[in-house]
Write a protein that holds these residues in place. Structure first.
Motif, PDB file in Angstrom:
ATOM      1  N   GLY A 197     -24.622  17.159  -3.398  1.00 24.66           N
ATOM      2  CA  GLY A 197     -23.511  16.196  -3.431  1.00 24.66           C
ATOM      3  C   GLY A 197     -22.206  16.716  -2.865  1.00 24.66           C
ATOM      4  N   LYS A 198     -22.220  17.888  -2.228  1.00 22.70           N
ATOM      5  CA  LYS A 198     -20.972  18.479  -1.722  1.00 22.70           C
ATOM      6  C   LYS A 198     -20.347  17.593  -0.632  1.00 22.70           C
ATOM      7  N   THR A 199     -21.136  17.219   0.373  1.00 24.69           N
ATOM      8  CA  THR A 199     -20.613  16.407   1.471  1.00 24.69           C
ATOM      9  C   THR A 199     -20.235  15.016   0.984  1.00 24.69           C
ATOM     10  N   SER A 200     -20.939  14.502  -0.002  1.00 23.97           N
ATOM     11  CA  SER A 200     -20.604  13.183  -0.547  1.00 23.97           C
ATOM     12  C   SER A 200     -19.195  13.185  -1.132  1.00 23.97           C
ATOM     13  N   ILE A 201     -18.827  14.281  -1.791  1.00 21.09           N
ATOM     14  CA  ILE A 201     -17.498  14.366  -2.401  1.00 21.09           C
ATOM     15  C   ILE A 201     -16.399  14.283  -1.342  1.00 21.09           C
ATOM     16  N   ILE A 202     -16.554  15.009  -0.255  1.00 23.91           N
ATOM     17  CA  ILE A 202     -15.494  14.971   0.765  1.00 23.91           C
ATOM     18  C   ILE A 202     -15.499  13.644   1.524  1.00 23.91           C
ATOM     19  N   SER A 203     -16.663  12.992   1.610  1.00 28.29           N
ATOM     20  CA  SER A 203     -16.714  11.674   2.250  1.00 28.29           C
ATOM     21  C   SER A 203     -15.985  10.640   1.412  1.00 28.29           C
ATOM     22  N   LEU A 204     -16.039  10.792   0.095  1.00 27.21           N
ATOM     23  CA  LEU A 204     -15.350   9.860  -0.786  1.00 27.21           C
ATOM     24  C   LEU A 204     -13.842  10.093  -0.778  1.00 27.21           C
ATOM     25  N   LEU A 205     -13.437  11.346  -0.563  1.00 24.95           N
ATOM     26  CA  LEU A 205     -12.018  11.674  -0.638  1.00 24.95           C
ATOM     27  C   LEU A 205     -11.203  10.919   0.408  1.00 24.95           C
ATOM     28  N   ASN A 206     -11.732  10.773   1.624  1.00 26.77           N
ATOM     29  CA  ASN A 206     -10.975  10.019   2.629  1.00 26.77           C
ATOM     30  C   ASN A 206     -11.508   8.604   2.820  1.00 26.77           C
ATOM     31  N   GLY A 223     -15.328   5.213 -11.715  1.00 31.63           N
ATOM     32  CA  GLY A 223     -14.352   6.295 -11.809  1.00 31.63           C
ATOM     33  C   GLY A 223     -13.143   6.093 -10.926  1.00 31.63           C
ATOM     34  N   GLU A 224     -12.396   7.188 -10.725  1.00 31.26           N
ATOM     35  CA  GLU A 224     -11.159   7.119  -9.942  1.00 31.26           C
ATOM     36  C   GLU A 224     -10.959   8.428  -9.195  1.00 31.26           C
ATOM     37  N   ILE A 225     -10.561   8.296  -7.935  1.00 26.06           N
ATOM     38  CA  ILE A 225     -10.158   9.450  -7.138  1.00 26.06           C
ATOM     39  C   ILE A 225      -8.686   9.262  -6.812  1.00 26.06           C
ATOM     40  N   ALA A 226      -7.871  10.261  -7.126  1.00 30.31           N
ATOM     41  CA  ALA A 226      -6.428  10.137  -6.918  1.00 30.31           C
ATOM     42  C   ALA A 226      -5.909  11.310  -6.099  1.00 30.31           C
ATOM     43  N   ILE A 227      -4.950  11.017  -5.247  1.00 26.88           N
ATOM     44  CA  ILE A 227      -4.206  12.039  -4.507  1.00 26.88           C
ATOM     45  C   ILE A 227      -2.731  11.859  -4.844  1.00 26.88           C
ATOM     46  N   ASP A 228      -2.119  12.947  -5.267  1.00 30.03           N
ATOM     47  CA  ASP A 228      -0.723  12.912  -5.732  1.00 30.03           C
ATOM     48  C   ASP A 228      -0.541  11.877  -6.837  1.00 30.03           C
ATOM     49  N   GLY A 229      -1.561  11.753  -7.702  1.00 32.30           N
ATOM     50  CA  GLY A 229      -1.483  10.869  -8.855  1.00 32.30           C
ATOM     51  C   GLY A 229      -1.688   9.400  -8.555  1.00 32.30           C
ATOM     52  N   VAL A 230      -1.985   9.043  -7.308  1.00 35.58           N
ATOM     53  CA  VAL A 230      -2.162   7.637  -6.924  1.00 35.58           C
ATOM     54  C   VAL A 230      -3.608   7.411  -6.510  1.00 35.58           C
ATOM     55  N   ASP A 231      -4.238   6.407  -7.105  1.00 41.63           N
ATOM     56  CA  ASP A 231      -5.631   6.067  -6.752  1.00 41.63           C
ATOM     57  C   ASP A 231      -5.725   5.817  -5.246  1.00 41.63           C
ATOM     58  N   ILE A 232      -6.733   6.430  -4.605  1.00 38.44           N
ATOM     59  CA  ILE A 232      -6.819   6.314  -3.135  1.00 38.44           C
ATOM     60  C   ILE A 232      -7.085   4.879  -2.698  1.00 38.44           C
ATOM     61  N   SER A 233      -7.557   4.009  -3.613  1.00 36.51           N
ATOM     62  CA  SER A 233      -7.756   2.604  -3.265  1.00 36.51           C
ATOM     63  C   SER A 233      -6.421   1.902  -3.017  1.00 36.51           C
ATOM     64  N   ARG A 234      -5.318   2.503  -3.509  1.00 40.34           N
ATOM     65  CA  ARG A 234      -3.991   1.919  -3.302  1.00 40.34           C
ATOM     66  C   ARG A 234      -3.285   2.513  -2.085  1.00 40.34           C
ATOM     67  N   ALA A 284       0.835  -1.204   0.000  1.00 39.01           N
ATOM     68  CA  ALA A 284       0.000   0.000   0.000  1.00 39.01           C
ATOM     69  C   ALA A 284       0.870   1.255   0.000  1.00 39.01           C
ATOM     70  N   PHE A 285       0.378   2.265  -0.699  1.00 32.38           N
ATOM     71  CA  PHE A 285       1.100   3.526  -0.841  1.00 32.38           C
ATOM     72  C   PHE A 285       0.999   4.326   0.461  1.00 32.38           C
ATOM     73  N   ALA A 286       2.129   4.626   1.063  1.00 36.38           N
ATOM     74  CA  ALA A 286       2.145   5.360   2.338  1.00 36.38           C
ATOM     75  C   ALA A 286       3.343   6.303   2.373  1.00 36.38           C
ATOM     76  N   PRO A 287       3.258   7.414   1.647  1.00 35.73           N
ATOM     77  CA  PRO A 287       4.397   8.347   1.588  1.00 35.73           C
ATOM     78  C   PRO A 287       4.575   9.097   2.910  1.00 35.73           C
TER      79      PRO A 287
END
Length: 605
Positions: free
Chosen positions: A399-408, A416-427, A351-354
């Motif tokens: 859908g505003k609160t839904s977006i931030i709930s999905l982010l973490n 679809g895909e949500i990425a932080i620093d170019g890495v899918d958050i599922s990883r 798992a990605f853990a920078p």
């Protein structure tokens, strides 16, 4: 109860899963079985010795077995007085030993049950902590509380009052019956003539009480859910003067609980007298048979004691069987929680853990549904560069609160895909991801405890000096020091001793203290008065500087400085751009801005 339900109660695979939690205590389990066997073997000893004593005292010649001679240390048994004294001394000693073993048996089974409950409750609670938030949206909290507390406590009774004690009682009955048949099989059959009545009564008692206990268990779950929900929402109940109506609803549920218990009490009230009557009839037949034929007083006394040893366990064995059934039903409910697959996928070993999170965020064609059928987000696409501030605006339910709930990763996306620093958050490693995101929610939840505990979330690595520094940064330190005890002030459950604005300020300190790479402000200033809002505006500017920030606000005046504004409506992305560009475009955002401006102007007039 249906045939399917019965089948489940006796599902050995279910029992096997429960006994998985017994493995750490297997030596105690086997010891309890050994003690049960010893108690069963020891049960006929004292009645038999009493028979020999009575025969000796009445002058009846009786052959003394070699094992009796051995346990009496070779005393001269031809002298009646010496024989009676020796047997009495042995029986007293044997009684103390037997009582000690019974105590040890009861203690070990109860101790083992409590340890199984402890381990199982920890396992279930860890499982609950890892469930998707969707489960808490769909399941009443009182129901989960019942599963974690009441139902697991019922599993303890499988060991302390259920399976092992039933085995001990059955062994006692079997060995006592075998002894009786060995001594006089005809007398045994005659004395047990009313026994079929006892079997029939036991069956109907078991079925009646089991049905009542199931109703009691369901009523308890309903009571827990109702009370928890209404105590939590007591402000709404009282604000709308709904006390009488809700009290009436509670009364109906409580009456079901009462009726179920009364039904069980009625079954007990009928069953125990039936046992006594059957025992009395058996003894009467026994006395008649012996008086009419052998006039063996010792045999009569022994068989009376043997009958008591058979009927005494039968008085409670049906009850214990019901306890075992209820424990199995509770186990099935608890295991359903453990089998719930609606949780985030396990973290992979790679798992990605920078060590450092930059804060680039991207949503690519993201769609999401809470119930799996109706999407609340439809093909959302946007990007946020590290250090930028993005504002999410739109009507309630957009859908505003839904977006931030999905982010973490509080929920799992369907497409679809949500990425932080170019890495899918599922990883991502989940802990690393969430520690890098600070959240200040509109609906602030504070735990029962001190202000310090709620700010640090009981993290011992965070010092009081760090907390004070963060509090001073947003100008809340003086307010906290005015509370009795300062940072040690007890905010009580849900922070009820503080105003909503004060609770939001404390949650703001909490987010600030963890120094996140990404900051989410979900209506963070909606419940703070104008003076407090002005107090923290500078601190917010300092906090979001150089940090990726997502701001949700209904008041458009608070988001004008955002690098990018994303406009949502019914789960769809309508517009995005800067405040000035969106106003110039004259679209959805411009209409929202105009509506708020006109509303504010009307209030001022």
């Amino acid at each position: 109860m249906t045939a399917t339900a019965k089948k489940k109660i006796f599902d050995f695979s279910l029992l096997k899963r429960i006994f998985f939690f017994v493995r750490p205590y297997s030596s105690y389990f086997y010891l309890s079985l050994v003690l049960a066997i010893f108690m069963a073997i020891a049960a006929p000893v004292r009645p038999y010795l009493i028979q020999l004593t009575v025969n000796g005292a009445t002058g009846k010649t009786a052959q003394v077995p070699d094992w009796v001679k051995w346990v009496l240390f070779g005393n001269d048994l031809s002298d009646v007085s010496r024989f009676i004294i020796a047997v009495t001394i042995f029986q007293i000693s044997f009684l103390f030993i037997e009582t000690g073993i019974r105590f040890l048996f009861s203690y070990i089974t109860a101790w083992m049950g409590q340890n199984v409950v402890k381990d199982l409750r920890v396992t279930v609670y860890k499982k609950v902590l890892g469930l998707n938030l969707r489960q808490f949206d769909q399941t009443p909290i009182g129901t989960l509380t019942t599963r974690t507390i009441n139902d697991i406590e019922s599993i303890n009774e499988i060991f302390s009052d259920g399976l092992i004690p039933i085995v001990a009682d059955l062994l006692t009955i079997i060995i006592t019956l075998a002894t009786m048949f060995y001594m006089d099989w005809k007398l045994t059959l005659i004395s047990l003539t009313p026994f079929p009545i006892m079997i029939i009564a036991t069956y109907y008692f078991k079925e009646s009480v089991n049905k009542s206990f199931m109703q009691v268990r369901n009523a308890v779950a309903s009571l827990n859910a109702f009370v928890q929900e209404h105590i939590t929402g007591m402000q709404v109940v009282q604000a709308f003067a709904a006390e009488d109506k809700e009290a009436g609803a509670f009364k109906k549920i409580n009456e079901k609980h009462r009726d179920a218990n009364i039904s069980a009490i009625f079954a007990y009230s009928v069953f125990f007298p039936v046992v006594e009557v059957v025992l009395a009839v058996s003894m009467g037949i026994l006395v008649w048979w012996i008086a009419d034929r052998t006039l063996d007083a010792g045999l009569l006394v022994a068989f009376i004691l043997y009958l008591n040893q058979i009927f005494r366990p039968l008085r409670v064995i049906a009850d214990k069987f019901n306890v075992l059934q209820m424990g199995m039903i509770a186990a099935e409910r608890v295991l359903k929680v453990l089998d719930n697959a609606d949780e985030l996928p396990p973290v992979q070993s790679d798992a990605f853990a920078p060590k450092h999170i930059k804060g680039d965020i991207s949503f690519k064609n993201v769609s999401f549904s809470y119930n799996g059928t109706q999407n609340v987000l439809h093909h959302i696409n946007f990007e946020v560069k590290a250090g930028e501030t993005v504002a999410l605006v739109g009507h309630t339910g957009s859908g505003k609160t839904s977006i931030i709930s999905l982010l973490n990763r509080l929920y799992q996306i369907q497409e679809g895909e949500i990425a932080i620093d170019g890495v899918d958050i599922s990883r991502w490693d989940t802990d690393c991801l969430r520690k890098g995101i600070g959240v200040v929610l509109q609906d602030v939840f504070l735990f029962s405890g001190t202000v310090m505990d709620n700010i640090t979330l009981r993290n011992p690595a965070i010092t009081l000096a760090q907390v004070e520094e963060a509090a001073k940064m947003i100008g809340v330190h003086d307010f906290i020091m005015q509370l009795p005890g300062g940072y040690q002030y007890n905010v009580m459950e849900r922070g009820n001793t503080l105003s909503l604005g004060q609770r939001q300020l404390i949650s703001f300190i909490r987010a600030l203290l963890y120094n996140p790479a990404i900051l989410i402000l979900d209506e963070a200033t909606s419940s703070i008065d104008t003076e407090s809002e002005m107090l923290i505006e500078k601190a917010i500017d300092t906090l979001i500087s150089g940090r990726t920030s997502i701001v949700i606000a209904h008041r458009l005046s608070t988001i004008r400085k955002a690098n990018q504004i994303i406009v949502l409506d019914k789960g769809e992305l309508k517009e995005k751009g800067s405040h000035a560009n969106l106003l110039a475009a004259g679209g959805f955002y411009a209409r929202l801005h105009e509506m708020q401006f006109e509303k504010k102007k009307a209030v001022l007039q």
